[in-house]
Design a protein around this motif. Structure first.
Motif, PDB file in Angstrom:
ATOM      1  N   VAL A 177       9.390  -2.249   2.210  1.00 41.73           N
ATOM      2  CA  VAL A 177       9.791  -3.208   1.182  1.00 41.73           C
ATOM      3  C   VAL A 177      10.089  -4.541   1.848  1.00 41.73           C
ATOM      4  CG1 VAL A 177      11.483  -3.746  -0.614  1.00 41.73           C
ATOM      5  CG2 VAL A 177      10.727  -1.390  -0.275  1.00 41.73           C
ATOM      6  N   ARG A 178       9.668  -5.625   1.213  1.00 42.62           N
ATOM      7  CA  ARG A 178       9.889  -6.961   1.771  1.00 42.62           C
ATOM      8  C   ARG A 178      11.192  -7.533   1.226  1.00 42.62           C
ATOM      9  NH1 ARG A 178       4.140  -6.934   0.826  1.00 42.62           N
ATOM     10  NH2 ARG A 178       3.085  -6.886   2.841  1.00 42.62           N
ATOM     11  N   VAL A 179      12.224  -7.503   2.046  1.00 38.58           N
ATOM     12  CA  VAL A 179      13.524  -8.020   1.637  1.00 38.58           C
ATOM     13  C   VAL A 179      13.648  -9.446   2.159  1.00 38.58           C
ATOM     14  CG1 VAL A 179      16.004  -7.546   1.535  1.00 38.58           C
ATOM     15  CG2 VAL A 179      14.401  -5.662   1.833  1.00 38.58           C
ATOM     16  N   LEU A 180      12.859 -10.347   1.596  1.00 39.29           N
ATOM     17  CA  LEU A 180      13.010 -11.753   1.954  1.00 39.29           C
ATOM     18  C   LEU A 180      14.154 -12.351   1.154  1.00 39.29           C
ATOM     19  CD1 LEU A 180      10.426 -14.469   2.568  1.00 39.29           C
ATOM     20  CD2 LEU A 180      12.161 -14.894   0.880  1.00 39.29           C
ATOM     21  N   GLY A 181      14.399 -11.777   0.005  1.00 38.15           N
ATOM     22  CA  GLY A 181      15.334 -12.414  -0.910  1.00 38.15           C
ATOM     23  C   GLY A 181      16.791 -12.280  -0.568  1.00 38.15           C
TER      24      GLY A 181
ATOM     25  N   SER B  70       0.838  -1.206   0.000  1.00 36.68           N
ATOM     26  CA  SER B  70       0.000   0.000   0.000  1.00 36.68           C
ATOM     27  C   SER B  70       0.869   1.250   0.000  1.00 36.68           C
ATOM     28  CB  SER B  70      -0.913   0.005   1.235  1.00 36.68           C
ATOM     29  OG  SER B  70      -0.133  -0.008   2.429  1.00 36.68           O
ATOM     30  N   GLY B  71       2.169   1.055  -0.179  1.00 38.58           N
ATOM     31  CA  GLY B  71       3.098   2.176  -0.142  1.00 38.58           C
ATOM     32  C   GLY B  71       3.135   2.944  -1.447  1.00 38.58           C
ATOM     33  N   PRO B  72       3.996   3.962  -1.515  1.00 39.17           N
ATOM     34  CA  PRO B  72       4.088   4.794  -2.715  1.00 39.17           C
ATOM     35  C   PRO B  72       4.767   4.060  -3.863  1.00 39.17           C
ATOM     36  CG  PRO B  72       5.796   5.399  -1.157  1.00 39.17           C
ATOM     37  CD  PRO B  72       4.926   4.395  -0.457  1.00 39.17           C
ATOM     38  N   GLY B  73       4.479   4.518  -5.071  1.00 37.64           N
ATOM     39  CA  GLY B  73       5.143   3.969  -6.242  1.00 37.64           C
ATOM     40  C   GLY B  73       4.533   2.672  -6.719  1.00 37.64           C
ATOM     41  N   PRO B  74       4.994   2.180  -7.858  1.00 37.04           N
ATOM     42  CA  PRO B  74       4.457   0.944  -8.446  1.00 37.04           C
ATOM     43  C   PRO B  74       4.975  -0.337  -7.796  1.00 37.04           C
ATOM     44  CG  PRO B  74       5.410   2.415 -10.121  1.00 37.04           C
ATOM     45  CD  PRO B  74       5.887   2.886  -8.794  1.00 37.04           C
ATOM     46  N   TYR B  75       5.735  -0.224  -6.718  1.00 31.34           N
ATOM     47  CA  TYR B  75       6.196  -1.430  -6.025  1.00 31.34           C
ATOM     48  C   TYR B  75       4.991  -2.278  -5.647  1.00 31.34           C
ATOM     49  CZ  TYR B  75       7.849  -4.338  -2.138  1.00 31.34           C
ATOM     50  OH  TYR B  75       8.108  -5.392  -1.299  1.00 31.34           O
ATOM     51  N   ALA B  76       5.021  -3.565  -6.049  1.00 36.36           N
ATOM     52  CA  ALA B  76       3.843  -4.423  -5.915  1.00 36.36           C
ATOM     53  C   ALA B  76       3.835  -5.263  -4.646  1.00 36.36           C
ATOM     54  CB  ALA B  76       3.747  -5.337  -7.135  1.00 36.36           C
ATOM     55  N   GLY B  77       4.822  -5.064  -3.775  1.00 35.74           N
ATOM     56  CA  GLY B  77       4.858  -5.847  -2.544  1.00 35.74           C
ATOM     57  C   GLY B  77       5.636  -7.134  -2.670  1.00 35.74           C
ATOM     58  N   GLY B  78       6.359  -7.302  -3.783  1.00 33.67           N
ATOM     59  CA  GLY B  78       7.141  -8.512  -3.997  1.00 33.67           C
ATOM     60  C   GLY B  78       8.424  -8.525  -3.190  1.00 33.67           C
ATOM     61  N   LEU B  79       9.206  -9.551  -3.389  1.00 31.74           N
ATOM     62  CA  LEU B  79      10.423  -9.772  -2.615  1.00 31.74           C
ATOM     63  C   LEU B  79      11.636  -9.293  -3.408  1.00 31.74           C
ATOM     64  CD1 LEU B  79       9.312 -13.341  -1.586  1.00 31.74           C
ATOM     65  CD2 LEU B  79       9.081 -11.248  -0.242  1.00 31.74           C
ATOM     66  N   VAL B  80      12.591  -8.676  -2.716  1.00 33.94           N
ATOM     67  CA  VAL B  80      13.726  -8.062  -3.397  1.00 33.94           C
ATOM     68  C   VAL B  80      15.036  -8.539  -2.774  1.00 33.94           C
ATOM     69  CG1 VAL B  80      12.296  -6.039  -3.864  1.00 33.94           C
ATOM     70  CG2 VAL B  80      13.898  -5.991  -1.941  1.00 33.94           C
ATOM     71  N   ASP B  81      16.136  -8.301  -3.485  1.00 41.47           N
ATOM     72  CA  ASP B  81      17.454  -8.739  -3.022  1.00 41.47           C
ATOM     73  C   ASP B  81      18.500  -7.734  -3.473  1.00 41.47           C
ATOM     74  OD1 ASP B  81      19.529 -10.263  -1.980  1.00 41.47           O
ATOM     75  OD2 ASP B  81      19.538 -11.739  -3.592  1.00 41.47           O
ATOM     76  N   ILE B  82      19.566  -7.626  -2.701  1.00 45.57           N
ATOM     77  CA  ILE B  82      20.745  -6.863  -3.101  1.00 45.57           C
ATOM     78  C   ILE B  82      21.953  -7.666  -2.653  1.00 45.57           C
ATOM     79  CG2 ILE B  82      20.524  -5.440  -1.000  1.00 45.57           C
ATOM     80  CD1 ILE B  82      22.059  -3.221  -2.511  1.00 45.57           C
ATOM     81  N   VAL B  83      22.830  -7.993  -3.582  1.00 49.08           N
ATOM     82  CA  VAL B  83      23.926  -8.905  -3.278  1.00 49.08           C
ATOM     83  C   VAL B  83      25.066  -8.688  -4.268  1.00 49.08           C
ATOM     84  CG1 VAL B  83      22.963 -10.737  -4.733  1.00 49.08           C
ATOM     85  CG2 VAL B  83      24.486 -11.354  -2.852  1.00 49.08           C
ATOM     86  N   GLY B  84      26.280  -8.967  -3.817  1.00 51.18           N
ATOM     87  CA  GLY B  84      27.443  -8.895  -4.693  1.00 51.18           C
ATOM     88  C   GLY B  84      28.044 -10.273  -4.895  1.00 51.18           C
TER      89      GLY B  84
END
Length: 510
Positions: A228-232, A190-204
């Protein structure tokens, strides 16, 4: 066996010519049965592809010479390595008694016979299906260690492990062998922007040699406090640095071995699951096949395709049809950037940015420019890769800081203290490590479309004539990341994850 060939293997893989005397000494150790079959095969493979040779002491076929010297001391495993290495020079698989359920000899011979006659891209096209099957068998543990080592070394020296189609094929096979998270549910945002509530990741990918603070892990926790759901967040312990992502989280009390697929599924099946959340997926829990490959990789002395596969086998990508909603992947070599982007495109990834700091850093650099490759939305039936540069001041409105001041601690416990202080708001904007984290957290918010409301297709950033990306969305993302820290929500997300992991450990022990 206590003797090792790692010094000469690393020297050769680093494009340094080993002397004939050094090669003789290595072959002497092999002939005295003092070297493992894996390193024996790796050295003979490296010598074949680099053209380096011993003195006249070892003339003719090296495998024959060593077998003759060993006589009855040649074990079946060592004979397997030597006869497989013969396939490199003959271009045909040598006949020998099998030592494993699946033989890689024919494939190794085909690679050797094609090398020098065809480009790496043509070889990848011709050998793609065979290599895909080989990775499947390796992940199942049906290949011998020696043949696996020779194949990985062959891919390294022929450049096949830098071909997007080969990396994608290997990733698919490792994904299929990984543990799935069943009944994983996503919850609308329900937050701002087109973010759909999916899972995200940041990794090197790691291995950049800079040993900086664990910025991607910290940035992930910061972003989790921004709706943001950072399950990934998918990672492991350090292999080339002092403190890996798993090391620092374990030192803060997280019980990562207890966060199994069932635990994660239960977390995200709850109807009241919070919009802001963090979860770390410990690679050994979800990819047990990697455990048997690790010892082989450590013996080879060269970079292998497995160095770049970790970020591509996040369990979310094979547990739900849509996979991760967004991700940032850092690479430690600029030439790998476009290859990685093309690989992710082949794998069907959405909302992707690949980054490489100009210092060959696998993060967005706080010191200067960062090269980036963005996989855009589909246009005319094709998703194009857009290349540009980012800069702390020009893109994010933050000061620059040399890498020497963002090195963090030498031990996981020291980095844990820094992470805790940052999440508690005791390290304000302007502190080098804080700005380093904000750069990467802000970028993930932008890639996730989680910054502000904007119409579909509206562009609120642009690439200048100097190749640098600018726009209000990047600076707004920095402020959003700061809100996550200052509100305490990022820290609360971390605490919830630690509590869940500790409860899971107690339940599993009872």
């Amino acid at each position: 066996m206590s003797d090792t060939l790692l010094p000469i293997l690393k020297k050769i893989s680093g494009a340094k010519a080993a002397t004939a005397e050094e090669i003789d000494n290595a072959l002497d150790l092999i002939s005295q049965n003092r070297i493992s079959p894996v390193q024996t095969g790796a050295l003979l493979t490296a010598l074949h592809y680099t053209g380096l040779k011993p003195s006249n002491k070892y003339s003719g076929d090296l495998s024959d010479a060593i077998i003759s010297a060993l006589q009855d001391q040649c074990t079946p495993e060592l004979a397997n390595a030597l006869t497989t290495a013969q396939s490199l020079s003959t271009g045909t698989p040598a006949s020998a008694p099998p030592t494993s359920a699946y033989s890689l000899r024919e494939l190794i011979a085909r690679i050797a016979s094609s090398h020098g006659k065809e480009s790496a891209s043509k070889m990848a096209e011709d050998l793609g299906s065979s290599l895909s099957e080989a990775f499947q068998q390796i992940s199942l543990g049906t290949c011998s260690a020696a043949q696996t080592g020779i194949l990985l070394t062959s891919l390294h020296y022929t450049g096949l492990d830098m071909q997007a189609s080969i990396i994608a094929a290997a990733a698919r096979q490792l994904r299929s062998a990984g543990h799935k998270i069943q009944n994983l549910q996503q919850h609308p945002s329900s937050g701002p922007g087109p973010y759909a509530g999916g899972l995200v990741d940041i990794v090197g990918t790691g291995g950049d040699g800079h040993d900086t603070f664990n910025v991607s892990t910290t940035a992930a926790i910061v972003v989790s406090g921004c709706g943001v759901r950072v399950l990934g967040k998918h990672g492991s312990k350090a292999s080339t640095s002092a403190s890996g992502s798993a090391d620092i989280l374990m030192s803060l009390g997280a019980k990562l071995l207890s966060v199994t697929s069932d635990v994660v599924s239960k977390m995200y099946a709850e109807d009241n699951h919070p919009e802001s959340s963090f979860c770390f997926l410990y690679a050994p829990v979800f990819h047990p096949a990697m455990a048997q490959i690790g010892p082989i990789r450590r013996e080879l002395g060269c970079r292998t395709i497995f160095n770049v596969l970790g970020p591509l086998i996040n369990p979310i990508d094979y547990s739900i049809a849509e996979g991760l909603e967004a991700r940032i992947l850092g690479v430690g070599k600029k030439e790998l950037g476009p290859v990685y982007a093309e690989t992710l495109k082949l794998l069907g990834a959405r909302k992707v940015m690949v980054v490489c700091g100009e210092e060959q850093l696998d993060e967005i650099s706080p010191a200067g420019y960062t090269d980036a490759w963005w996989i855009g939305d589909e246009q005319d039936g094709e998703r194009k890769i857009h290349a540009f540069k980012m800069h702390p001041k020009e893109t994010f409105g933050l000061d620059t800081h040399p890498l020497s001041v963002v090195a963090g601690g030498k031990k996981p416990e020291e980095n844990a203290v820094i992470l805790k202080a940052l999440l508690a708001g005791r390290m304000p904007r302007g502190e080098p490590i804080t700005d380093f984290v904000l750069l990467n957290a802000a970028a993930l918010l932008v890639v996730s479309d989680a910054v502000h409301d904007r119409a579909e297709g509206e562009v609120d950033w642009e690439i200048g004539s100097d190749g640098i990306v600018r726009g209000a969305i990047w600076t707004k993302a920095v402020e959003r990341a700061l809100e996550g820290i200052n509100s305490g929500e990022s820290w609360r997300c971390w605490e919830r994850f630690v509590e869940t992991s500790q409860q899971a450990e107690k339940a599993q022990q009872s």
